[in-house]
Design an enzyme around this catalytic site. Sequence first.
Site, PDB file in Angstrom:
ATOM      1  N   ASP A   1       0.852  -1.203   0.000  1.00  0.00           N
ATOM      2  CA  ASP A   1       0.000   0.000   0.000  1.00  0.00           C
ATOM      3  C   ASP A   1       0.888   1.254   0.000  1.00  0.00           C
ATOM      4  OD1 ASP A   1       1.054  -0.449   2.577  1.00  0.00           O
ATOM      5  OD2 ASP A   1      -0.680   0.459   3.579  1.00  0.00           O
TER       6      ASP A   1
ATOM      7  N   ASP B   1       6.976   1.118   2.038  1.00  0.00           N
ATOM      8  CA  ASP B   1       6.634   0.159   0.983  1.00  0.00           C
ATOM      9  C   ASP B   1       7.482   0.449  -0.263  1.00  0.00           C
ATOM     10  OD1 ASP B   1       3.670  -1.011   1.871  1.00  0.00           O
ATOM     11  OD2 ASP B   1       4.001   1.054   2.479  1.00  0.00           O
TER      12      ASP B   1
ATOM     13  N   ASN C   1      -2.137   2.826   3.535  1.00  0.00           N
ATOM     14  CA  ASN C   1      -1.571   4.136   3.866  1.00  0.00           C
ATOM     15  C   ASN C   1      -2.390   5.278   3.261  1.00  0.00           C
ATOM     16  OD1 ASN C   1       0.599   3.409   5.522  1.00  0.00           O
ATOM     17  ND2 ASN C   1       1.787   2.766   3.731  1.00  0.00           N
TER      18      ASN C   1
ATOM     19  N   THR D   1       3.176  -5.990   2.905  1.00  0.00           N
ATOM     20  CA  THR D   1       3.650  -4.850   3.696  1.00  0.00           C
ATOM     21  C   THR D   1       2.513  -3.843   3.904  1.00  0.00           C
ATOM     22  OG1 THR D   1       4.457  -3.680   1.729  1.00  0.00           O
ATOM     23  CG2 THR D   1       6.030  -5.118   2.868  1.00  0.00           C
TER      24      THR D   1
ATOM     25  N   PHE E   1      -0.544  -0.605  12.705  1.00  0.00           N
ATOM     26  CA  PHE E   1      -1.375  -0.075  11.616  1.00  0.00           C
ATOM     27  C   PHE E   1      -1.856  -1.134  10.618  1.00  0.00           C
ATOM     28  CE2 PHE E   1      -1.859   1.810   7.383  1.00  0.00           C
ATOM     29  CZ  PHE E   1      -2.860   2.736   7.636  1.00  0.00           C
ATOM     30  N   ASN E   2      -0.951  -1.928  10.052  1.00  0.00           N
ATOM     31  CA  ASN E   2      -1.364  -2.872   8.996  1.00  0.00           C
ATOM     32  C   ASN E   2      -2.417  -3.856   9.500  1.00  0.00           C
ATOM     33  OD1 ASN E   2       0.321  -1.777   7.093  1.00  0.00           O
ATOM     34  ND2 ASN E   2       1.985  -3.241   7.455  1.00  0.00           N
TER      35      ASN E   2
ATOM     36  N   GLN F   1       7.447  11.386  11.068  1.00  0.00           N
ATOM     37  CA  GLN F   1       7.642  10.501  12.227  1.00  0.00           C
ATOM     38  C   GLN F   1       8.004  11.312  13.464  1.00  0.00           C
ATOM     39  OE1 GLN F   1       7.338   7.166  12.632  1.00  0.00           O
ATOM     40  NE2 GLN F   1       7.054   6.463  10.527  1.00  0.00           N
TER      41      GLN F   1
ATOM     42  N   HIS G   1      10.041   0.217   8.388  1.00  0.00           N
ATOM     43  CA  HIS G   1       9.368  -1.054   8.656  1.00  0.00           C
ATOM     44  C   HIS G   1       9.418  -2.073   7.506  1.00  0.00           C
ATOM     45  CE1 HIS G   1       7.253   0.982  12.032  1.00  0.00           C
ATOM     46  NE2 HIS G   1       6.899   1.920  11.189  1.00  0.00           N
ATOM     47  N   ASP G   2       8.816  -1.695   6.389  1.00  0.00           N
ATOM     48  CA  ASP G   2       8.455  -2.704   5.383  1.00  0.00           C
ATOM     49  C   ASP G   2       9.631  -3.460   4.741  1.00  0.00           C
ATOM     50  OD1 ASP G   2       5.815  -2.177   5.867  1.00  0.00           O
ATOM     51  OD2 ASP G   2       5.565  -0.829   4.163  1.00  0.00           O
TER      52      ASP G   2
END
Length: 310
Positions: free
Chosen positions: A11, A16, A40, A124, A165-166, A227, A239-240
């Site tokens: 997303d 990502d 996102n 992701t 979140f995901n 952030q 993260h991803d």
Amino acid sequence: MKKRKIILDCDPGHDDAIAILLAGNHPDIELLGITIESGNQTLAKTGFNALNIVQYLGLNVPVCLGSPEPLIKEVEVCPAIHGESGLDGFDFDPLIRDFDSRHAVTFIIDTILNSIQPVTVVTTGPMTNLALALKLEPKIKLKIDEIVLMGGSYTNGNVTPAAEFNILCDPEAAHIVFTSGCIVKLFGLDVTRKVLVLPEIITRMEKINNSASLFFTKLMKVFNENQKKVFGFEGGPLHDPVTLAYLIDPKIVSMLKVHCDIDLSRGTSYGRTNCDIFDYLKLPKNIEIAVSIDVKKYWDIIEEGIKRYT
Ligand code: BDR
Ligand code: CA
């Protein structure tokens, strides 16, 4: 060595985008396609971003649009981190690339069933497309090598005290994936919050001075500003790409087999990945969760990935 065949469901999204960058041209990975869903940002925006990314990086892979909304709950997007576009911070050339005409769910099913070699599914974003594919054609389970995903945590969340979140975007989809019987490997906030894009990381990647380093640094500067505003972090957690870094070098993390339920109660812990890391419940262990990461090796992998572009 045979290349690992992967489908990347995402997303985009700043992090990502870097996952796509890593997946796009690694010698050990064959990226079969990119499937998109809302997360996102809305599906229209995440799809547009994905096309821009593949066009800019020169990746010749199908990009398929998928689910515009989660299975049950309402759409939730994240402009505070990724901006109104879902990928604020980079000016792309006018878009020439177009979507593959197949729906993401059809693409996932057909690609897996038609592959001689097992396929790894990397997610992701929220897992709506994958959950739909697993329900529509359960035979794909036999041909999925493993599901490697960014989401959840065994400690705290990043949207609520409990949920990441995901997973919170589509907890019911996550539940379908976690109970599918496939090998599920979870890379959650416990490790992704260790890999922060600190100013020295931006300087290091900037020095590579190619198309991908420009992409990385411009995006990460905006990601970091957001952030900082939202979480107070000096460097945003990247993260991803941890999912791809794991596929590139599995030794960069240590994993623990656990029983994990997704909290579907709709209370304050809705969307929590409830991991029984002390094995209190003696229930079958349905996932593996990453519990530590070699931060230095991670940035080496990101650097090498960027360097492979011109
Ligand atoms: C996850 O949420 C999204 O905002 C990021 O792209 C990442 O996949 C982190 O919680
Ligand atoms: Ca994401």
